[in-house]
Design an enzyme around this catalytic site. Structure first.
Site, mmCIF file in Angstrom:
data_model
loop_
_atom_site.group_PDB
_atom_site.id
_atom_site.type_symbol
_atom_site.label_atom_id
_atom_site.label_comp_id
_atom_site.label_asym_id
_atom_site.label_seq_id
_atom_site.Cartn_x
_atom_site.Cartn_y
_atom_site.Cartn_z
ATOM 1 N N GLN A 110 -4.585 -5.784 7.088
ATOM 2 C CA GLN A 110 -5.798 -6.304 6.689
ATOM 3 C C GLN A 110 -5.581 -8.147 7.498
ATOM 4 O OE1 GLN A 110 -8.008 -5.929 4.517
ATOM 5 N NE2 GLN A 110 -7.666 -3.526 3.923
ATOM 6 N N HIS A 147 0.763 -1.148 -0.566
ATOM 7 C CA HIS A 147 -0.325 -0.398 0.394
ATOM 8 C C HIS A 147 0.903 1.163 0.117
ATOM 9 C CE1 HIS A 147 -3.139 2.499 2.299
ATOM 10 N NE2 HIS A 147 -4.029 1.830 1.009
ATOM 11 N N ASP A 163 2.843 -4.192 7.621
ATOM 12 C CA ASP A 163 1.035 -3.225 8.016
ATOM 13 C C ASP A 163 -0.184 -4.929 8.131
ATOM 14 O OD1 ASP A 163 -1.011 -2.414 7.128
ATOM 15 O OD2 ASP A 163 -0.054 -2.030 5.107
ATOM 16 N N CYS A 219 -4.522 2.578 -3.634
ATOM 17 C CA CYS A 219 -3.847 2.808 -3.547
ATOM 18 C C CYS A 219 -2.387 1.398 -3.296
ATOM 19 C CB CYS A 219 -4.045 2.841 -1.905
ATOM 20 S SG CYS A 219 -4.669 4.478 -1.128
ATOM 21 N N LYS A 227 -10.847 -0.850 10.111
ATOM 22 C CA LYS A 227 -11.184 -1.667 9.360
ATOM 23 C C LYS A 227 -11.562 -2.979 10.435
ATOM 24 C CE LYS A 227 -7.793 -0.154 6.171
ATOM 25 N NZ LYS A 227 -8.500 0.226 5.531
#
Length: 522
Positions: free
Chosen positions: A294, A210, A291, A457, A317
């Site tokens: 997700q 991202h 990261d 992104c 999220k």
């Protein structure tokens, strides 16, 4: 379904309305590359899809049942927004005939009433600044705020509550680390124990990241003279290329930052192997950031077993409010980092000549924090834990497999990501012949189906795959088999509509554009 004339008028109105509202540059169709796609899922998942039905037979998916089909219906009442209805023009209407099919949870999840109620209760019963007052409201606000930190720490199995730094989101969390380690612009800090980047240090990321995990490190390299390297996207599987990564990591590698789960491809990166390579081949003390935007909302995450040094995640999220996220870092590492912002809360002692700083996490939380949002995030953690992250993950694995199998049966659709049989998150990015993803998104929106269209992104990744943009359907535990079926039906109908207009001419027009052309915001 609107007829062809109605649909043309609808999309024209949407284009003109957005153009008037936002005054974009002249709208030109962004190119969908005519190069052969690097990633295409052609076979079906496990268990294999049934053979084509004989004429008159029901399709395989009609009677398909999810093992935990009761999960989503059991929580739908907790998400009032999912009861939204639309009229024939795609406008929100309480008496509309179309229901919302929300397939954009990778961008932001919906919020249960447990979270919105927690926000309301705070503002109605405990609103006060934290840490600073001796009165009852301040004590109550502080207790709720710090309780949220404890909940997040427990949720990801942090060793200490002091390892959780509240941020505005994952983007700020990554930038916090990048800025802290580069604030001396490559020069040695006054504190010899402080961590910092210097000229020649190597930072390794991947082409699949991202933008929030690319741009901050580009800035670091510019400020410090560090060298930014990246692992090319794997053209065969879309997965993490461990061989290429191994070649990049060496004695000058000081930092590695990678996604846990790709927000485009859906592949789950091999964190264990990544950590092993860094710990054995990189410079002593090299740090690893994950990261986890997700992954944390969708599967159990244990930071102690992962073996990394930092983890960034976004609250919005994972059923939490917007404007809140967190950075997890090993406590010893956080306390060896310089603060990025100065002000109240983050200090130990202040003199007119200098200041000393509080230990983590306070040193990274200058000023009044996002109190209500943090409390809402704590409520979201309670909500997810009440369902169970193992149950959520198992359900999403099955639902994602069903989504992929259904998409494989749609003519003209190419699914981006690893091949069937590879662990994959509950999302599918795809392209559909000559139909631009933004047009797909617009027509599906008229039918009440919310997906994402654009580069998500991830412009470098899309370029590597041979596409400028893609459409993406992403799921969460509140989605049902019926949501997937409604999405696929609307997608098939939309593709048939575009085909009736003359797909070849459309494709020639699309191919003549460029990757920087304006893409409608919708």
């Amino acid at each position: 379904m609107p007829n062809a004339q109605q649909r043309v008028l609808t999309i024209a109105a949407l284009h003109l309305g957005l153009a008037a509202a936002f005054s974009p540059p002249p709208a030109r169709r962004a190119a969908i590359s005519s190069r052969p796609p690097a990633l295409a899922v052609a076979s079906s998942s496990t268990p294999p899809a049934a053979p084509p039905a004989e004429e008159g037979d029901a399709p395989w998916w009609r009677d398909f049942q999810l093992n935990d089909a009761a999960l989503a219906p059991s929580v739908l009442a907790d998400f009032p927004i999912l009861a939204t209805r639309f009229d024939d023009d795609g406008q929100i209407s309480p008496g509309g005939t179309k229901r919302l099919v929300y397939l954009d949870s990778a961008a932001t999840s919906q919020k249960p009433t447990a979270v919105t109620d927690a926000l309301t209760r705070y503002y109605e019963r405990a609103n006060s600044n934290v840490h600073r007052g001796a009165h009852a409201l301040s004590r109550e606000a502080t207790e709720q705020y710090e309780a949220a930190r404890d909940k997040v720490a427990s949720f990801i199995n942090a060793r200490s509550r002091n390892e959780i730094v509240f941020t505005s989101g994952a983007t700020e969390a990554i930038n916090l680390v990048a800025t802290s380690l580069s604030h001396t612009c490559g020069n040695a800090p006054a504190n010899a124990r402080e961590l910092y980047f210097r000229e020649g240090d190597e930072i390794v990321i991947t082409e699949s990241e991202h933008h929030s995990n690319i741009v901050p490190w580009q800035m670091v390299a510019e400020r410090t003279g560090a060298v930014l390297k990246y692992v090319p996207a794997c053209g065969k599987t879309g997965g993490f290329n461990l061989d290429a990564f191994r070649e990049l990591v060496g004695p000058n590698t000081k930092f590695v930052s990678v996604q846990h789960v790709s927000n485009v491809l859906g592949n789950i990166n091999p964190v264990k192997e990544i950590v092993e390579i860094v710990r054995s081949d990189a410079a002593p003390g090299a740090k690893i950031m994950l990261d986890a935007c997700q992954s944390v909302p969708h599967m159990p995450v244990d930071v102690q077993s992962l073996g990394v040094d930092f983890l960034a995640a976004s609250g919005h999220k994972m059923c939490g409010p917007t404007g809140i996220g967190f950075l997890w870092g090993k406590e010893s590492v956080l306390n060896a980092m310089a603060p990025c912002k100065g002000g109240g809360e983050m200090i130990d002692e202040v003199y007119m000549t200098h200041a000393t700083y509080a230990p983590a996490p306070a040193r990274f939380e200058a000023g009044t924090p996002a109190i209500a949002q943090a409390i809402g995030l704590g409520a979201a953690v309670d909500y997810l834990e009440a369902i169970g992250m193992d149950r959520i993950h198992a359900y999403e694995v099955e639902l994602a497999d069903y989504l992929r199998r259904r998409l494989e049966g749609v003519d003209g659709v190419t699914i981006l990501g690893p091949p069937v049989g590879t662990d994959r998150a509950a999302l599918c990015a795809f392209v559909a012949g000559a139909v631009h993803p933004s047009d797909l998104g617009t027509f599906l929106d008229v039918e009440g189906v919310a997906i994402r269209a654009g580069h998500h992104c991830c412009q470098p990744l899309h370029r590597a795959l041979g596409f400028s943009h893609s459409a993406r359907a992403s799921l969460y535990f509140y989605n049902t088999k019926e949501d997937v079926d409604a999405f696929v039906a609307a997608l098939e109908d939309t593709l048939k509509f575009f085909g009736s207009l003359g797909g070849e001419a459309e494709g020639e027009e699309a191919a003549s554009g460029d990757d920087d052309a304006f893409v409608p915001l919708f």
